[in-house]
Scaffold this motif. Structure first.
Motif, PDB file in Angstrom:
ATOM      1  N   SER A   1       0.831  -1.197   0.000  1.00  0.00           N
ATOM      2  CA  SER A   1       0.000   0.000   0.000  1.00  0.00           C
ATOM      3  C   SER A   1       0.866   1.246   0.000  1.00  0.00           C
ATOM      4  N   ALA A   2       0.350   2.269  -0.661  1.00  0.00           N
ATOM      5  CA  ALA A   2       1.047   3.553  -0.676  1.00  0.00           C
ATOM      6  C   ALA A   2       0.910   4.227   0.683  1.00  0.00           C
ATOM      7  N   ALA A   3       1.787   5.157   0.975  1.00  0.00           N
ATOM      8  CA  ALA A   3       1.704   5.895   2.228  1.00  0.00           C
ATOM      9  C   ALA A   3       0.452   6.766   2.212  1.00  0.00           C
ATOM     10  N   PRO A   4      -0.160   7.000   3.349  1.00  0.00           N
ATOM     11  CA  PRO A   4      -1.354   7.830   3.400  1.00  0.00           C
ATOM     12  C   PRO A   4      -1.101   9.213   2.811  1.00  0.00           C
ATOM     13  N   ARG A   5      -2.110   9.725   2.088  1.00  0.00           N
ATOM     14  CA  ARG A   5      -1.999  11.051   1.490  1.00  0.00           C
ATOM     15  C   ARG A   5      -3.178  11.904   1.950  1.00  0.00           C
ATOM     16  N   PRO A   6      -2.939  13.211   2.181  1.00  0.00           N
ATOM     17  CA  PRO A   6      -4.044  14.078   2.594  1.00  0.00           C
ATOM     18  C   PRO A   6      -5.009  14.299   1.432  1.00  0.00           C
TER      19      PRO A   6
ATOM     20  N   ILE B   1     -16.176  15.057  -0.630  1.00  0.00           N
ATOM     21  CA  ILE B   1     -16.929  16.030  -1.416  1.00  0.00           C
ATOM     22  C   ILE B   1     -17.452  17.199  -0.586  1.00  0.00           C
ATOM     23  N   LEU B   2     -17.428  17.054   0.743  1.00  0.00           N
ATOM     24  CA  LEU B   2     -17.866  18.136   1.621  1.00  0.00           C
ATOM     25  C   LEU B   2     -16.692  18.938   2.174  1.00  0.00           C
ATOM     26  N   GLY B   3     -15.472  18.585   1.754  1.00  0.00           N
ATOM     27  CA  GLY B   3     -14.288  19.313   2.185  1.00  0.00           C
ATOM     28  C   GLY B   3     -13.649  18.811   3.451  1.00  0.00           C
ATOM     29  N   ASN B   4     -14.105  17.660   3.957  1.00  0.00           N
ATOM     30  CA  ASN B   4     -13.502  17.084   5.161  1.00  0.00           C
ATOM     31  C   ASN B   4     -12.243  16.312   4.792  1.00  0.00           C
ATOM     32  N   ALA B   5     -11.173  16.516   5.560  1.00  0.00           N
ATOM     33  CA  ALA B   5      -9.934  15.779   5.317  1.00  0.00           C
ATOM     34  C   ALA B   5     -10.151  14.294   5.564  1.00  0.00           C
ATOM     35  N   VAL B   6      -9.632  13.460   4.660  1.00  0.00           N
ATOM     36  CA  VAL B   6      -9.726  12.015   4.817  1.00  0.00           C
ATOM     37  C   VAL B   6      -8.347  11.398   4.692  1.00  0.00           C
ATOM     38  N   THR B   7      -8.143  10.312   5.406  1.00  0.00           N
ATOM     39  CA  THR B   7      -6.874   9.601   5.398  1.00  0.00           C
ATOM     40  C   THR B   7      -7.088   8.252   4.736  1.00  0.00           C
ATOM     41  N   LEU B   8      -6.448   8.032   3.596  1.00  0.00           N
ATOM     42  CA  LEU B   8      -6.655   6.801   2.840  1.00  0.00           C
ATOM     43  C   LEU B   8      -5.327   6.139   2.517  1.00  0.00           C
TER      44      LEU B   8
ATOM     45  N   THR C   1      -7.483  11.356  11.243  1.00  0.00           N
ATOM     46  CA  THR C   1      -7.646  12.674  11.847  1.00  0.00           C
ATOM     47  C   THR C   1      -8.536  12.562  13.088  1.00  0.00           C
ATOM     48  N   ALA C   2      -8.596  13.651  13.840  1.00  0.00           N
ATOM     49  CA  ALA C   2      -9.471  13.672  15.023  1.00  0.00           C
ATOM     50  C   ALA C   2     -10.924  13.449  14.611  1.00  0.00           C
ATOM     51  N   ARG C   3     -11.322  14.004  13.473  1.00  0.00           N
ATOM     52  CA  ARG C   3     -12.690  13.798  12.992  1.00  0.00           C
ATOM     53  C   ARG C   3     -12.943  12.328  12.691  1.00  0.00           C
ATOM     54  N   GLU C   4     -11.995  11.714  12.000  1.00  0.00           N
ATOM     55  CA  GLU C   4     -12.159  10.300  11.657  1.00  0.00           C
ATOM     56  C   GLU C   4     -12.183   9.431  12.908  1.00  0.00           C
ATOM     57  N   GLN C   5     -11.343   9.754  13.877  1.00  0.00           N
ATOM     58  CA  GLN C   5     -11.303   8.977  15.115  1.00  0.00           C
ATOM     59  C   GLN C   5     -12.631   9.068  15.866  1.00  0.00           C
TER      60      GLN C   5
ATOM     61  N   PRO D   1     -18.516  20.618  11.624  1.00  0.00           N
ATOM     62  CA  PRO D   1     -19.925  20.711  11.216  1.00  0.00           C
ATOM     63  C   PRO D   1     -20.199  20.347   9.761  1.00  0.00           C
ATOM     64  N   ARG D   2     -19.161  20.181   8.947  1.00  0.00           N
ATOM     65  CA  ARG D   2     -19.405  19.725   7.579  1.00  0.00           C
ATOM     66  C   ARG D   2     -19.318  18.205   7.452  1.00  0.00           C
ATOM     67  N   ASP D   3     -19.172  17.522   8.561  1.00  0.00           N
ATOM     68  CA  ASP D   3     -19.274  16.062   8.544  1.00  0.00           C
ATOM     69  C   ASP D   3     -20.763  15.710   8.619  1.00  0.00           C
ATOM     70  N   LEU D   4     -21.431  15.828   7.491  1.00  0.00           N
ATOM     71  CA  LEU D   4     -22.887  15.661   7.469  1.00  0.00           C
ATOM     72  C   LEU D   4     -23.303  14.202   7.556  1.00  0.00           C
ATOM     73  N   VAL D   5     -22.392  13.282   7.268  1.00  0.00           N
ATOM     74  CA  VAL D   5     -22.685  11.874   7.529  1.00  0.00           C
ATOM     75  C   VAL D   5     -22.871  11.678   9.030  1.00  0.00           C
ATOM     76  N   SER D   6     -22.000  12.294   9.817  1.00  0.00           N
ATOM     77  CA  SER D   6     -22.117  12.185  11.268  1.00  0.00           C
ATOM     78  C   SER D   6     -23.399  12.840  11.758  1.00  0.00           C
ATOM     79  N   VAL D   7     -23.735  14.004  11.190  1.00  0.00           N
ATOM     80  CA  VAL D   7     -24.970  14.686  11.580  1.00  0.00           C
ATOM     81  C   VAL D   7     -26.186  13.804  11.293  1.00  0.00           C
ATOM     82  N   LYS D   8     -26.236  13.241  10.095  1.00  0.00           N
ATOM     83  CA  LYS D   8     -27.396  12.433   9.716  1.00  0.00           C
ATOM     84  C   LYS D   8     -27.451  11.146  10.527  1.00  0.00           C
ATOM     85  N   LEU D   9     -26.302  10.555  10.816  1.00  0.00           N
ATOM     86  CA  LEU D   9     -26.281   9.340  11.629  1.00  0.00           C
ATOM     87  C   LEU D   9     -26.721   9.647  13.056  1.00  0.00           C
TER      88      LEU D   9
END
Length: 449
Positions: free
Chosen positions: A2-7, A11-18, A90-94, A123-131
């Protein structure tokens, strides 16, 4: 390797670690599909080989939405991998991972608290809001639903689906003017916003705007494409409610046959939608033929689910109306499970679900005294089992039907008070007018104008 994680950002502008940047498409499908009620949310499973903690948590959440006894066991391997790698996120992902883990463990209070924290911090983590709204909804917590949406709104007002979430939160708090304004704003931004359609349908039903509600839902139904089965069948379910009340019985049955039952008949929400609509048909005096039998064939797999009391009650009633002996088995298992339910939900199972289950089974078998007794105990606290006002109305209709069919002066008097208020609020309803006329005849009183 696997490649090293990249920032990256979703689509909502939230940083994701993949670990695998190519998985971003699947993550975006989950994010965009979930908040838009679209079936593409399931595409995240195509990235399940990516060990990125966020991907694994999204897959876990998707399995939990099965709302069946298989949900948590199927989700656990994914959430275990997510937690194992959470420190890389990220803290959001955690926080999102922790919220999904709490859900899987049955700690809904903990999950809601984490979603509320997320709405403040990201507040732009709308998946979390909807869940988070989903969990509040299942607790009957309308204010919690609204609080989550309003926390995100100043930061994500450009997203039409958030206005739909706010609309339903307002509606569940009986704030009809605000609900309609939010729903109409969402639809103005994106005509294909089925959750906003749904919220506005609720408003119009509650306010007795039956013809207007039917015309509105029909006018946007061409956009109900590519949705998850719950959203498409549930919006058509609302169409059927308007048709029943307006006296369009044949058309209501046709909507059931064509749009409500059979889309994904093994899915729990499609099953309870069918049960509740068939019950409403019968309560309105509409013959449903052999339709109960087909649904019951699916319900016999639900005897050990006990995911939500709201679901179990409808499984029970459907089995009983089909004349299946499994209804007795389910009642016994509900009684055995209730005292062992997770602490946060135990009271709803013991104090609401158990008496309601007895009342529903009694009604299905013609025991009106038993129906009045069981449902009478449950109704004052019915909100605790979740579901919307329109969905819980089924249990109130069954109780009302029992009062009328019992036919004593006392029970008819109680029914008159309830029905007259409903007719006052929904003067277009032919269903309610027929029921009220029957009550007045039993009470030897002239029908109301």
């Amino acid at each position: 390797m696997s490649a090293a994680p990249r920032p990256l950002t979703d689509i909502l502008g939230n940083a994701v670690t993949l670990d695998e940047p190519a998985s971003l498409t699947a993550v975006d499908d989950f994010v965009g599909g979930f908040i838009a009620c679209e079936a593409r949310a399931a595409n995240v499973l195509q990235a399940a080989e990516d060990t990125s903690p966020l991907v694994q948590a999204c897959c876990a959440a998707l399995h939990m939405f099965a709302e069946s006894r298989e949900g948590a066991p199927n989700a656990r391997p994914f959430i275990a991998r997510a937690k194992e790698g959470a420190s890389r996120g990220t803290a959001r992902e955690q926080r999102f991972i922790a919220a999904v883990a709490a859900w899987i463990d049955g700690d809904i209070d903990g999950a809601i608290a984490l979603h509320e924290e997320q709405a403040q911090a990201h507040p732009r983590d709308l998946v979390s809001v909807k869940l988070g709204q989903y969990h509040c909804f299942n607790r009957g917590d309308g204010p919690g639903m609204l609080r989550l949406a309003l926390a995100a709104l100043p930061h994500a007002a450009d997203v039409p689906y958030l206005h739909g979430m706010a609309a339903f939160g307002h509606e569940q708090c009986h704030r009809m003017r605000e609900a309609e304004a939010s729903a109409r704003r969402a639809i103005a931004m994106c005509r294909k916003e089925p959750w906003a359609h749904h919220a506005l349908g609720h408003v119009m039903l509650t306010e007795g705007r039956l013809s207007e509600g039917l015309d509105f839902l029909r006018s946007v139904s061409d956009t109900w494409t590519g949705l998850n089965s719950f959203m498409v069948t549930h919006n058509w379910w609302h169409v059927a409610l308007f048709l029943i009340d307006l006296g369009h019985e044949a058309e209501a049955l046709a909507v059931y046959d064509r749009e409500v039952w059979g889309v994904v008949p093994d899915y729990t929400q499609d099953q309870i939608g069918a049960v509740s609509l068939l019950a409403r048909f019968e309560l309105a005096g509409i013959d449903v033929g052999a339709r109960w039998q087909d649904v019951a064939q699916r319900l016999i797999t639900r005897l050990d689910d006990h995911v939500l009391p709201f679901l179990d009650l409808q499984y029970l009633y459907g089995l009983a109306r089909a004349g299946r002996p499994e209804a007795d088995v389910l009642l016994q298992r509900i009684e055995a499970f209730a005292p062992t339910a997770p602490a946060g939900a135990r009271d709803a199972w013991v104090r609401v679900c158990v008496p309601a289950a007895h009342g529903l089974l009694a009604h299905a078998r013609g025991d009106m005294d038993g129906a009045i007794a069981g449902l009478g105990l449950a109704l004052p606290r019915l909100i605790e089992i979740g579901g919307s006002h329109a969905q819980r109305d089924l249990f109130e209709q069954v109780h009302l039907d029992a009062l009328v069919r019992r036919g004593s002066e006392r029970t008819l008097g109680a029914a008159q008070g309830l029905l007259q208020q409903q007719v006052n609020g929904q003067p277009e309803s032919r269903r309610l007018k027929r029921q009220l006329d029957r009550v007045y005849a039993g009470l030897r009183l002239p029908a109301a104008n």
